[in-house]
Scaffold this motif. Sequence first.
Motif, PDB file in Angstrom:
ATOM      1  N   ASP A   1     -54.139  36.868  57.555  1.00 43.81           N
ATOM      2  CA  ASP A   1     -53.239  37.874  56.970  1.00 43.81           C
ATOM      3  C   ASP A   1     -51.839  37.321  56.720  1.00 43.81           C
ATOM      4  O   ASP A   1     -51.042  37.933  55.990  1.00 43.81           O
ATOM      5  CB  ASP A   1     -53.166  39.113  57.885  1.00 43.81           C
ATOM      6  CG  ASP A   1     -52.679  38.775  59.291  1.00 43.81           C
ATOM      7  OD1 ASP A   1     -53.027  37.693  59.802  1.00 43.81           O
ATOM      8  OD2 ASP A   1     -51.954  39.589  59.883  1.00 43.81           O
ATOM      9  N   ARG A   2     -51.525  36.172  57.335  1.00 37.45           N
ATOM     10  CA  ARG A   2     -50.181  35.591  57.137  1.00 37.45           C
ATOM     11  C   ARG A   2     -50.255  34.203  56.487  1.00 37.45           C
ATOM     12  O   ARG A   2     -49.337  33.397  56.568  1.00 37.45           O
ATOM     13  CB  ARG A   2     -49.432  35.522  58.473  1.00 37.45           C
ATOM     14  CG  ARG A   2     -49.113  36.919  59.008  1.00 37.45           C
ATOM     15  CD  ARG A   2     -47.933  36.897  59.949  1.00 37.45           C
ATOM     16  NE  ARG A   2     -48.284  36.410  61.273  1.00 37.45           N
ATOM     17  CZ  ARG A   2     -47.423  35.879  62.129  1.00 37.45           C
ATOM     18  NH1 ARG A   2     -46.144  35.751  61.806  1.00 37.45           N
ATOM     19  NH2 ARG A   2     -47.812  35.480  63.324  1.00 37.45           N
TER      20      ARG A   2
ATOM     21  N   THR B   1     -51.168  32.311  52.806  1.00 35.09           N
ATOM     22  CA  THR B   1     -51.391  32.511  51.369  1.00 35.09           C
ATOM     23  C   THR B   1     -51.926  31.227  50.752  1.00 35.09           C
ATOM     24  O   THR B   1     -51.301  30.172  50.866  1.00 35.09           O
ATOM     25  CB  THR B   1     -50.069  32.907  50.668  1.00 35.09           C
ATOM     26  OG1 THR B   1     -49.545  34.074  51.303  1.00 35.09           O
ATOM     27  CG2 THR B   1     -50.294  33.205  49.199  1.00 35.09           C
TER      28      THR B   1
ATOM     29  N   ARG C   1     -44.813  33.067  57.958  1.00 34.81           N
ATOM     30  CA  ARG C   1     -45.925  32.975  56.997  1.00 34.81           C
ATOM     31  C   ARG C   1     -46.095  31.531  56.529  1.00 34.81           C
ATOM     32  O   ARG C   1     -45.134  30.774  56.515  1.00 34.81           O
ATOM     33  CB  ARG C   1     -45.610  33.895  55.814  1.00 34.81           C
ATOM     34  CG  ARG C   1     -46.485  33.784  54.612  1.00 34.81           C
ATOM     35  CD  ARG C   1     -46.279  34.926  53.616  1.00 34.81           C
ATOM     36  NE  ARG C   1     -46.874  36.162  54.119  1.00 34.81           N
ATOM     37  CZ  ARG C   1     -48.175  36.446  54.039  1.00 34.81           C
ATOM     38  NH1 ARG C   1     -49.015  35.588  53.496  1.00 34.81           N
ATOM     39  NH2 ARG C   1     -48.639  37.595  54.504  1.00 34.81           N
TER      40      ARG C   1
END
Length: 201
Positions: free
Chosen positions: A29-30, A32, A82
């Motif tokens: 979820d963190r 990309t 992130r």
Amino acid sequence: MQQNPREQHATPDKDAIALLPEFSRLGLDRITLVSDGPQAQTASAALRQARAWGFDTESKPTFKVGEVSDGPHVLQLSTPERAWVFQLHDPACRAVAAELMALPGIAKAGFGLGDDRKRILHKLGVEPMGVLELNTVFRERGYRKDMGVKGAVAVLFQQRFAKSKKAATSNWAAPRLTESQLVYAANDAYAAIRVFNALGL
């Protein structure tokens, strides 16, 4: 001659590290995945807000004698919140990655970066700016052995940084990266920025 006690820090060994609680890694979820130009531009805008990044690369392993890697195939950049994993097969994505690596004024911290610098120059055509080898910082602070990410996380956080051998030696040039590859790549960079911050740099 008496030695300065400041220079006498031991690096924890494998057995000691194995007993520590696990380092809390970034989940999907963190993380990309960045594989084209528009995604790279979005990532670049977010990354430029930070004053430092954790940084690492991955290359497809070479198994034959004399085989030369055309890596890196993946570039990972992370803030404390992130991580972005850039796949470098797309020319537009590669161009943004080159811009980011050449940016002055942002520290790019990691471990064992000698090869990464050479490969980035070869692959992206830029000399990375602001690269900080964290092993050097530990050496300056009196740790004699090469620290590496596992030793650094053990010393600074009293935690164990788990690394998957299978992911490490996987095909980083694959058009689609697996979830385990993404987690592995992102967390190498994430651990580096956490270490950078913990060292007060």
